[in-house]
Design a protein around this motif. Structure first.
Motif, PDB file in Angstrom:
ATOM      1  N   ALA A   3       1.065   2.768  -2.047  1.00  0.00           N
ATOM      2  CA  ALA A   3       2.333   2.384  -2.670  1.00  0.00           C
ATOM      3  C   ALA A   3       2.055   1.246  -3.633  1.00  0.00           C
ATOM      4  O   ALA A   3       1.526   0.208  -3.236  1.00  0.00           O
ATOM      5  N   LYS A   4       2.369   1.448  -4.906  1.00  0.00           N
ATOM      6  CA  LYS A   4       2.161   0.426  -5.925  1.00  0.00           C
ATOM      7  C   LYS A   4       3.402  -0.466  -5.996  1.00  0.00           C
ATOM      8  O   LYS A   4       4.534   0.000  -5.828  1.00  0.00           O
ATOM      9  N   THR A   5       3.185  -1.758  -6.308  1.00  0.00           N
ATOM     10  CA  THR A   5       4.315  -2.673  -6.391  1.00  0.00           C
ATOM     11  C   THR A   5       4.000  -3.803  -7.361  1.00  0.00           C
ATOM     12  O   THR A   5       2.923  -3.842  -7.976  1.00  0.00           O
ATOM     13  N   PHE A   6       4.926  -4.753  -7.490  1.00  0.00           N
ATOM     14  CA  PHE A   6       4.716  -5.926  -8.327  1.00  0.00           C
ATOM     15  C   PHE A   6       3.954  -7.006  -7.564  1.00  0.00           C
ATOM     16  O   PHE A   6       4.016  -7.066  -6.325  1.00  0.00           O
ATOM     17  N   PHE A   7       3.305  -7.889  -8.313  1.00  0.00           N
ATOM     18  CA  PHE A   7       2.671  -9.068  -7.732  1.00  0.00           C
ATOM     19  C   PHE A   7       3.714  -9.883  -6.962  1.00  0.00           C
ATOM     20  O   PHE A   7       4.806 -10.131  -7.450  1.00  0.00           O
ATOM     21  N   GLY A   8       3.364 -10.271  -5.741  1.00  0.00           N
ATOM     22  CA  GLY A   8       4.271 -11.085  -4.931  1.00  0.00           C
ATOM     23  C   GLY A   8       5.115 -10.295  -3.963  1.00  0.00           C
ATOM     24  O   GLY A   8       5.765 -10.868  -3.085  1.00  0.00           O
ATOM     25  N   PHE A   9       5.109  -8.959  -4.093  1.00  0.00           N
ATOM     26  CA  PHE A   9       5.940  -8.114  -3.225  1.00  0.00           C
ATOM     27  C   PHE A   9       5.121  -7.374  -2.175  1.00  0.00           C
ATOM     28  O   PHE A   9       5.661  -6.558  -1.420  1.00  0.00           O
ATOM     29  N   GLU A  10       3.816  -7.637  -2.118  1.00  0.00           N
ATOM     30  CA  GLU A  10       2.946  -6.858  -1.221  1.00  0.00           C
ATOM     31  C   GLU A  10       3.371  -6.970   0.245  1.00  0.00           C
ATOM     32  O   GLU A  10       3.419  -5.958   0.962  1.00  0.00           O
ATOM     33  N   GLU A  11       3.713  -8.171   0.682  1.00  0.00           N
ATOM     34  CA  GLU A  11       4.067  -8.365   2.093  1.00  0.00           C
ATOM     35  C   GLU A  11       5.390  -7.689   2.444  1.00  0.00           C
ATOM     36  O   GLU A  11       5.504  -7.042   3.494  1.00  0.00           O
ATOM     37  N   ILE A  12       6.384  -7.824   1.558  1.00  0.00           N
ATOM     38  CA  ILE A  12       7.673  -7.202   1.886  1.00  0.00           C
ATOM     39  C   ILE A  12       7.594  -5.676   1.804  1.00  0.00           C
ATOM     40  O   ILE A  12       8.256  -4.975   2.573  1.00  0.00           O
ATOM     41  N   VAL A  32      -0.065  -1.414  -1.486  1.00  0.00           N
ATOM     42  CA  VAL A  32      -0.196  -1.369  -0.030  1.00  0.00           C
ATOM     43  C   VAL A  32      -0.643   0.037   0.333  1.00  0.00           C
ATOM     44  O   VAL A  32      -0.048   1.027  -0.110  1.00  0.00           O
ATOM     45  N   SER A  33      -1.703   0.152   1.127  1.00  0.00           N
ATOM     46  CA  SER A  33      -2.153   1.473   1.580  1.00  0.00           C
ATOM     47  C   SER A  33      -1.569   1.763   2.955  1.00  0.00           C
ATOM     48  O   SER A  33      -1.271   0.845   3.726  1.00  0.00           O
ATOM     49  N   ASN A  45       9.284   7.744  -0.787  1.00  0.00           N
ATOM     50  CA  ASN A  45       9.839   7.804  -2.140  1.00  0.00           C
ATOM     51  C   ASN A  45      11.347   7.572  -2.158  1.00  0.00           C
ATOM     52  O   ASN A  45      11.874   6.914  -3.053  1.00  0.00           O
ATOM     53  N   ILE A  46      12.041   8.102  -1.175  1.00  0.00           N
ATOM     54  CA  ILE A  46      13.497   7.991  -1.143  1.00  0.00           C
ATOM     55  C   ILE A  46      13.948   6.591  -0.728  1.00  0.00           C
ATOM     56  O   ILE A  46      14.910   6.042  -1.282  1.00  0.00           O
ATOM     57  N   ALA A  47      13.248   5.991   0.236  1.00  0.00           N
ATOM     58  CA  ALA A  47      13.789   4.818   0.918  1.00  0.00           C
ATOM     59  C   ALA A  47      13.200   3.473   0.497  1.00  0.00           C
ATOM     60  O   ALA A  47      13.877   2.452   0.609  1.00  0.00           O
ATOM     61  N   LEU A  48      11.950   3.437   0.040  1.00  0.00           N
ATOM     62  CA  LEU A  48      11.322   2.144  -0.247  1.00  0.00           C
ATOM     63  C   LEU A  48      11.995   1.448  -1.425  1.00  0.00           C
ATOM     64  O   LEU A  48      12.209   2.049  -2.479  1.00  0.00           O
ATOM     65  N   ARG A  49      12.290   0.176  -1.252  1.00  0.00           N
ATOM     66  CA  ARG A  49      12.985  -0.596  -2.293  1.00  0.00           C
ATOM     67  C   ARG A  49      12.023  -1.298  -3.243  1.00  0.00           C
ATOM     68  O   ARG A  49      12.371  -1.549  -4.398  1.00  0.00           O
ATOM     69  N   THR A  50      10.831  -1.648  -2.766  1.00  0.00           N
ATOM     70  CA  THR A  50       9.926  -2.453  -3.578  1.00  0.00           C
ATOM     71  C   THR A  50       8.686  -1.682  -4.036  1.00  0.00           C
ATOM     72  O   THR A  50       7.740  -2.287  -4.537  1.00  0.00           O
ATOM     73  N   ALA A  51       8.683  -0.369  -3.895  1.00  0.00           N
ATOM     74  CA  ALA A  51       7.573   0.449  -4.386  1.00  0.00           C
ATOM     75  C   ALA A  51       7.877   0.966  -5.790  1.00  0.00           C
ATOM     76  O   ALA A  51       8.999   1.359  -6.082  1.00  0.00           O
ATOM     77  N   LEU A  52       6.855   0.967  -6.637  1.00  0.00           N
ATOM     78  CA  LEU A  52       6.978   1.522  -7.986  1.00  0.00           C
ATOM     79  C   LEU A  52       6.469   2.958  -8.053  1.00  0.00           C
ATOM     80  O   LEU A  52       6.976   3.763  -8.832  1.00  0.00           O
ATOM     81  N   LYS A  53       5.477   3.265  -7.254  1.00  0.00           N
ATOM     82  CA  LYS A  53       4.873   4.601  -7.213  1.00  0.00           C
ATOM     83  C   LYS A  53       4.312   4.839  -5.829  1.00  0.00           C
ATOM     84  O   LYS A  53       3.856   3.908  -5.157  1.00  0.00           O
ATOM     85  N   ILE A  54       4.304   6.094  -5.409  1.00  0.00           N
ATOM     86  CA  ILE A  54       3.576   6.506  -4.209  1.00  0.00           C
ATOM     87  C   ILE A  54       2.488   7.480  -4.657  1.00  0.00           C
ATOM     88  O   ILE A  54       2.790   8.541  -5.214  1.00  0.00           O
ATOM     89  N   LEU A  55       1.234   7.097  -4.435  1.00  0.00           N
ATOM     90  CA  LEU A  55       0.100   7.917  -4.843  1.00  0.00           C
ATOM     91  C   LEU A  55      -0.578   8.534  -3.623  1.00  0.00           C
ATOM     92  O   LEU A  55      -0.710   7.877  -2.587  1.00  0.00           O
ATOM     93  N   LYS A  56      -1.017   9.792  -3.784  1.00  0.00           N
ATOM     94  CA  LYS A  56      -1.721  10.501  -2.719  1.00  0.00           C
ATOM     95  C   LYS A  56      -3.174  10.712  -3.160  1.00  0.00           C
ATOM     96  O   LYS A  56      -3.460  11.592  -3.974  1.00  0.00           O
ATOM     97  N   PRO A  57      -4.117   9.905  -2.644  1.00  0.00           N
ATOM     98  CA  PRO A  57      -5.515  10.030  -3.062  1.00  0.00           C
ATOM     99  C   PRO A  57      -6.121  11.387  -2.682  1.00  0.00           C
ATOM    100  O   PRO A  57      -5.847  11.909  -1.601  1.00  0.00           O
ATOM    101  N   VAL A  58      -6.934  11.932  -3.597  1.00  0.00           N
ATOM    102  CA  VAL A  58      -7.600  13.207  -3.316  1.00  0.00           C
ATOM    103  C   VAL A  58      -9.117  13.109  -3.438  1.00  0.00           C
ATOM    104  O   VAL A  58      -9.843  13.948  -2.902  1.00  0.00           O
ATOM    105  N   LYS A  59      -9.626  12.066  -4.125  1.00  0.00           N
ATOM    106  CA  LYS A  59     -11.072  11.964  -4.307  1.00  0.00           C
ATOM    107  C   LYS A  59     -11.457  10.539  -4.688  1.00  0.00           C
ATOM    108  O   LYS A  59     -10.724   9.852  -5.398  1.00  0.00           O
ATOM    109  N   ARG A  60     -12.633  10.120  -4.210  1.00  0.00           N
ATOM    110  CA  ARG A  60     -13.184   8.818  -4.587  1.00  0.00           C
ATOM    111  C   ARG A  60     -14.671   9.008  -4.847  1.00  0.00           C
ATOM    112  O   ARG A  60     -15.376   9.639  -4.047  1.00  0.00           O
ATOM    113  N   PHE A  61     -15.156   8.499  -5.971  1.00  0.00           N
ATOM    114  CA  PHE A  61     -16.570   8.658  -6.316  1.00  0.00           C
ATOM    115  C   PHE A  61     -16.991   7.545  -7.281  1.00  0.00           C
ATOM    116  O   PHE A  61     -16.153   6.805  -7.806  1.00  0.00           O
ATOM    117  N   LYS A  62     -18.305   7.449  -7.521  1.00  0.00           N
ATOM    118  CA  LYS A  62     -18.819   6.467  -8.466  1.00  0.00           C
ATOM    119  C   LYS A  62     -18.817   7.053  -9.873  1.00  0.00           C
ATOM    120  O   LYS A  62     -19.248   8.189 -10.086  1.00  0.00           O
TER     121      LYS A  62
END
Length: 381
Positions: A3-12, A32-33, A45-62
């Motif tokens: 969940a992506k958010t603004f600086f300062g909102f991570e804890e809430i 926040v992961s 997506n429906i309920a979070l007040r302080t999230a800007l995006k919800i991302l679903k990771p599918v791959k991680r690599f160098k």
């Protein structure tokens, strides 16, 4: 998920996720992961007040050059998510010495995906930057590349209720975060004395009544996915709406501009919140507190960036009005003009660093006591 958010909102945001039932919640910087199933993805997506995006990771690599990036993107089986007749777009965020231009990364990622489809099917999906069937997020930090599906689509601050705005309206997620940081929970009377187009009022009412933040939103990106489950989505919405609560206090908004009052009323009506919110044309500097009990105040005064005002006089009047007319009030406001705070003439009890767009700002709290502060603590003894 992330969940992506603004600086300062991570804890809430982390607290919101735990309250919804997320597992393995971990705070990062502006994110926040967490873990959750498909139904929880819908719920977030429906309920979070302080999230800007919800991302679903599918791959991680160098990824340290264009070849390793291309190969990493191709290692994902994209036919699981789109077919040749669908459309997609790639959004990129970069913080890497290996790549200088996000557009190059987006183009290389697009090439990897369409080449995979050409090799398999002899055809390729098209790009649609505005209304794609799949929005892909590529994030490169140093040599680590994370590929994720954007479940939200347009930023979640697009709640769906605001059709009329004034100059530089406050972002809905920023408004909700300010309210939650201020401790607003609906247990008292509320006032936004400079309400503009009514964003803070709408968010305050939804928090007070526990109404899902994005209940008025028209669409989410996941509704175009192959595994979209309309029945599950409806069940999630129904379960969230069952948790709304009654509100027994007042939520009021003032603005001295008739056009702002009209726009705010329209937006509150669009959000189906007009039974909770009252808006009137008032110059805050000519008002006094109406409620008998404690008052919670959160607002977004002009910074000088938006309106032609005399800042020193404006902030001095703000402080005088709070001091003389609003006893037993917790007053919170955000400003990006840190110099102007000197003129308020009151000492803030809290200062929280936030960003309003690209402007570094402070969310400040002034505690206005009944009588003097000294009397307040003498009475407590």
């Amino acid at each position: 998920m992330i969940a992506k958010t603004f600086f300062g909102f991570e804890e809430i945001l982390a607290n919101e996720l735990r309250a919804l039932g997320a597992q393995d919640v971990e705070q990062g910087v502006r994110m926040v992961s967490f873990k959750g199933d498909k139904g929880f993805m819908y719920k977030a997506n429906i309920a979070l007040r302080t999230a800007l995006k919800i991302l679903k990771p599918v791959k991680r690599f160098k990824a340290y050059n264009d070849k390793s990036l291309y190969n990493g993107i191709q290692s994902v089986d994209w036919s699981e998510y789109i077919n040749v007749n669908d459309t997609f777009v790639v959004d990129v965020t970069l913080s890497s010495d290996h790549f200088n231009h996000s557009q190059f990364v987006a183009l290389k990622s697009k090439d990897a995906i369409v080449d995979q489809f050409r090799d398999k099917f002899g055809k390729r999906p098209d790009i649609d930057k505005n209304y794609p069937d799949l929005r892909i997020n590529v994030h490169i930090h140093d040599d680590q590349c994370s590929v994720a599906l954007d479940t939200s689509g347009a930023s979640l601050h697009h709640r769906g209720y605001r059709t009329a705005t004034n100059i530089a309206p406050i972002n809905e997620v920023l408004a909700a975060g300010m309210l939650l940081l201020s401790g607003w929970n609906g247990d008292g009377d509320f006032l936004d004395p400079m309400c503009g187009s009514g964003t803070i009022l709408a968010e305050a009412a939804m928090i007070a009544c526990n109404i899902p933040a994005n209940i008025n939103r028209k669409e989410f990106a996941f509704e175009k996915w192959h595994d979209w489950d309309n029945d599950l989505f409806d069940t999630i919405v129904e379960s969230l709406l069952k948790k709304t609560r009654e509100f027994h206090y007042t939520i009021k908004g003032y603005d001295k501009a008739p056009s702002a009052v009209m726009k705010a009323k329209d937006n509150i009506r669009n959000a189906n919140l007009d039974e909770y919110v009252t808006i009137s044309q008032e110059n805050f500097f000519e008002t006094q507190k109406q409620s008998k009990g404690p008052l919670h105040m959160v607002f977004n005064p002009p910074y000088g960036e938006r309106l032609d005002i005399h800042l020193e006089r404006f902030y001095r009047e703000l402080g005088d009005t709070l001091k003389q007319g609003y006893p037993n009030t917790n007053a919170w406001f955000i400003t990006a003009n840190l110099e102007a705070l000197k003129y308020v003439g009151l000492k803030p009890s809290r200062k929280i660093k936030l960003f309003n767009g690209k402007l570094e700002a402070r969310l400040v709290k002034y505690e206005m006591y009944e009588g003097s502060k000294r009397t307040k603590f003498q009475n407590r003894d």
